[in-house]
Write an enzyme that holds these catalytic residues in place. Structure first.
Site, PDB file in Angstrom:
ATOM      1  N   ASP A  26       0.584  -1.124   0.041  1.00  0.00           N
ATOM      2  CA  ASP A  26       0.015   0.084   0.047  1.00  0.00           C
ATOM      3  C   ASP A  26       1.026   1.138   0.236  1.00  0.00           C
ATOM      4  O   ASP A  26       1.686   1.446   1.031  1.00  0.00           O
ATOM      5  CB  ASP A  26      -1.015  -0.082   1.266  1.00  0.00           C
ATOM      6  CG  ASP A  26      -1.790   1.311   1.221  1.00  0.00           C
ATOM      7  OD1 ASP A  26      -2.452   1.584   0.280  1.00  0.00           O
ATOM      8  OD2 ASP A  26      -1.915   2.194   2.333  1.00  0.00           O
ATOM      9  N   THR A  35      -2.944   5.424  -3.964  1.00  0.00           N
ATOM     10  CA  THR A  35      -2.065   6.160  -3.292  1.00  0.00           C
ATOM     11  C   THR A  35      -0.552   5.949  -3.994  1.00  0.00           C
ATOM     12  O   THR A  35       0.441   6.801  -3.935  1.00  0.00           O
ATOM     13  CB  THR A  35      -1.765   5.407  -1.844  1.00  0.00           C
ATOM     14  OG1 THR A  35      -1.700   4.187  -1.822  1.00  0.00           O
ATOM     15  CG2 THR A  35      -2.904   5.909  -1.047  1.00  0.00           C
ATOM     16  N   THR A  36      -0.280   4.571  -4.625  1.00  0.00           N
ATOM     17  CA  THR A  36       0.928   4.473  -5.283  1.00  0.00           C
ATOM     18  C   THR A  36       0.950   5.362  -6.786  1.00  0.00           C
ATOM     19  O   THR A  36       1.985   5.805  -7.120  1.00  0.00           O
ATOM     20  CB  THR A  36       1.106   2.847  -5.459  1.00  0.00           C
ATOM     21  OG1 THR A  36       1.117   2.222  -4.435  1.00  0.00           O
ATOM     22  CG2 THR A  36       2.643   2.740  -6.247  1.00  0.00           C
ATOM     23  N   ASP A  59      -8.937  -0.022   2.022  1.00  0.00           N
ATOM     24  CA  ASP A  59      -8.922   0.581   0.725  1.00  0.00           C
ATOM     25  C   ASP A  59     -10.217   0.126  -0.177  1.00  0.00           C
ATOM     26  O   ASP A  59     -10.782   1.123  -0.653  1.00  0.00           O
ATOM     27  CB  ASP A  59      -7.791  -0.012  -0.114  1.00  0.00           C
ATOM     28  CG  ASP A  59      -6.356   0.729   0.491  1.00  0.00           C
ATOM     29  OD1 ASP A  59      -6.511   1.551   1.247  1.00  0.00           O
ATOM     30  OD2 ASP A  59      -5.406   0.548  -0.173  1.00  0.00           O
TER      31      ASP A  59
END
Length: 567
Positions: A65, A98-99, A396
């Site tokens: 994550d 997020t990445t 998520d």
């Protein structure tokens, strides 16, 4: 003497030891620092992304994550910290991507670097990047497919596919269908007007397999510390009355809060009896309220536990604040700070209460709660690190399903939307005759990093796949606009038909946040750093104290002594 009179005096603005870096070299240095951070997380992108093992003072964390990794990296470079902030903001706002947002921001900077080296002013780049971002978001909204007009059952099925896409890149991807259904069921139980995330609890129980995880349509929390007599209490009720307290029901609480001095030892027994009478009076009032279950944030002692057991009442003390809040919202109970004048209106209720064994732990389950809709996910797994990562993965997925319910628009995943936006911006850039044409085209090229990185992480040839995708998206009839990367075959496929969907909000937020982060770093042309200001607080406090002492001595010949004499 004459040459000396013509010399300019030296001007000192900053403290001794202050380091200043400015100009093009500083900007390039900041970009390089951000690229180093991006290289750390880029391999975690997508369903074939690798995991990172981070070992620090808090223990071992295994995760892919982006927000979790960025938070644990403990980055000290001031410019690179902005990427950490943008990743955490994406996590808080939409829960996923997020990445992607970090990789995109890094690629925008990478594309800007050659222009900076050639002497282009950063403001020109920033202006064009912001224009390109607005154009990309407008185009993305036009391409998004709405789910608003679907029936609830059909919408649930579509939400499940969105959750499966999110879980595809997680450690629990092997059971993505099982968990996607669980997440959709949990979010569907919430109040549609608020979709309050706090009303979904996640509890972790070590042992068993992932398939042993289950969903509780209500509130569940781990059995609290209990005294002797607890085993004699009933462990299940139908339609119970629930009393929630914020007071101690313990004998020691009475004797610690008062001090009594006696002039006659014979009166000691009457004081002891009074203490017992106070606690018994409290317990009798709890029973008289008609409650079958008594919960308290504070301790419920052995005397109270046995007293309630003798009267077929279940009790639990030291209940965690989060669990207590969900119980009160779900059952309608109101927290009481006194047991005087208890009314039936302050009692909550639910259809069923039971205590159940889950692995090596025992859990209290409240189901069929009428006042507010709530759900609890109980996760099982072999190791602590694995359950922690499953928890982050489900968080998520819950965020994505929640956002998709509020903003029911989706776009095809697998890099399809990025390729379509890249093609659109490349064509649009031809309308400009200034340098903006080059800058917008650089922005468009940067968007291709998502499908390229997906290919690299899956072990396929990115050049071949990107050429196929460019060919599909260049078709004049627009039939190839939903084509993205197929991680199973290493080719391309229509990701919309393959149900690889992502909420449009995730992509919009990622593009906007990545653009702002890149522009923020491009706008910094000087860094001022004073090593002396980075000393620990104790040292700086001692220095400040010494300075104060110096001023005191100057005024009165030894500041402390002077003040003492005045007193």
């Amino acid at each position: 003497m004459m040459p000396m009179m013509g010399m300019q005096p030296q001007i000192i603005l900053l403290k001794e030891g202050t380091d200043t870096s400015q100009g093009k070299a500083q900007l390039i240095s900041n970009i390089n620092a951000c690229m180093a951070v991006v290289d750390t997380v880029r391999t975690t992108l997508g369903p074939r992304g690798m995991d990172k093992l981070i070992h620090d003072a808090r223990g071992v964390t295994i995760s892919n994550d982006g927000a979790t990794i960025m938070k644990l990296l403990d980055i000290v470079h001031p410019a690179a910290k902005s990427l950490v902030d943008v990743s955490l903001a994406q996590d808080a706002e939409v829960g996923d991507g997020t990445t992607s947002v970090v990789v995109l921001a890094g690629e925008f900077l990478k594309e800007a670097k050659p222009f900076i080296e050639e002497g282009v002013h950063p403001r020109s780049l920033m202006k064009s990047f912001r224009q390109a971002s607005v154009l990309a978001v407008e185009r993305l909204k036009a391409l998004a497919i709405s789910l608003e007009d679907k029936h609830m059952e059909e919408k649930k099925d579509l939400l499940k596919k969105c959750a499966m896409t999110t879980l595809n890149s997680k450690l629990v991807s092997g059971e993505k269908e099982f968990f996607a259904q669980m997440v959709v069921d949990a979010v569907s139980t919430l109040d549609p007007s608020t979709l309050d995330l706090k009303m979904v609890g996640i509890k972790k129980v070590q042992g068993g397999g992932l398939r042993d995880s289950f969903l509780v349509d209500g509130v569940a929390f781990k059995k609290t510390f209990s005294y002797a007599g607890f085993e004699q209490q009933p462990k299940s009720f139908h339609n119970p009355k629930i009393l929630v307290l914020n007071i101690e029901l313990e004998l020691k609480a009475e004797k610690e809060n008062a001090e009594i001095r006696l002039d006659d030892p014979a009166k000691y027994q009457s004081i002891v009896d009074a203490e017992w009478n106070i606690i018994y009076d409290k317990l009798a009032k709890c029973v008289a309220s008609g409650a079958n279950i008594v919960l308290s944030r504070l301790a419920i002692g052995d005397l109270a536990t046995q007293y309630f057991a003798d009267r077929n009442i279940f009790c639990a003390g030291r209940v965690e604040t989060g669990d207590m809040e969900r119980v009160t919202k779900a059952t309608g109970a109101k927290v009481q700070t006194t047991v005087n004048n208890l009314d039936t209106k302050v009692l909550g209720t639910c259809e069923r209460f039971e205590e159940r064994q889950v692995g090596a732990e025992r859990y209290n389950l409240f189901t069929g709660c009428p006042a507010a809709r709530t759900a609890t996910l109980v996760l099982r797994g072999g190791s602590e690190q694995f359950i922690d990562e499953a928890d982050r993965s489900l968080h998520d997925a819950i965020m994505i399903v929640r956002r998709a319910l509020k903003h029911a628009q989706i776009v095809p995943g697998g890099g399809a939307i990025e390729m379509e936006l890249s093609k659109y911006l490349s064509e649009h850039s031809l309308q400009y005759t200034s340098k903006a044409q080059l800058f917008i085209r650089a922005f468009a090229k940067a968007l291709e990093v998502i499908p390229r990185q997906l290919c690299n992480n899956a072990g396929f040839d990115a050049t071949d796949v990107l050429n196929q995708l460019r060919h599909k998206h260049a078709l004049a009839d627009g039939s190839g606009r939903c084509y993205g990367m197929d991680v199973n075959t290493g080719g391309v496929c229509d990701t919309y038909d393959a149900f690889v969907w992502e909420p449009a909000l995730v992509k919009i937020n990622a593009i906007q946040a990545a653009t702002e982060a890149a522009c923020l770093i491009l706008s910094v042309d000087e860094t001022v750093r004073n090593p002396k200001s980075e000393v620990p607080d104790a040292a700086s406090g001692a220095a400040a104290q010494a300075a104060m002492g110096g001023r005191g001595r100057g005024r009165g010949g030894g500041g402390m002594r002077g003040r003492g004499m005045r007193r």
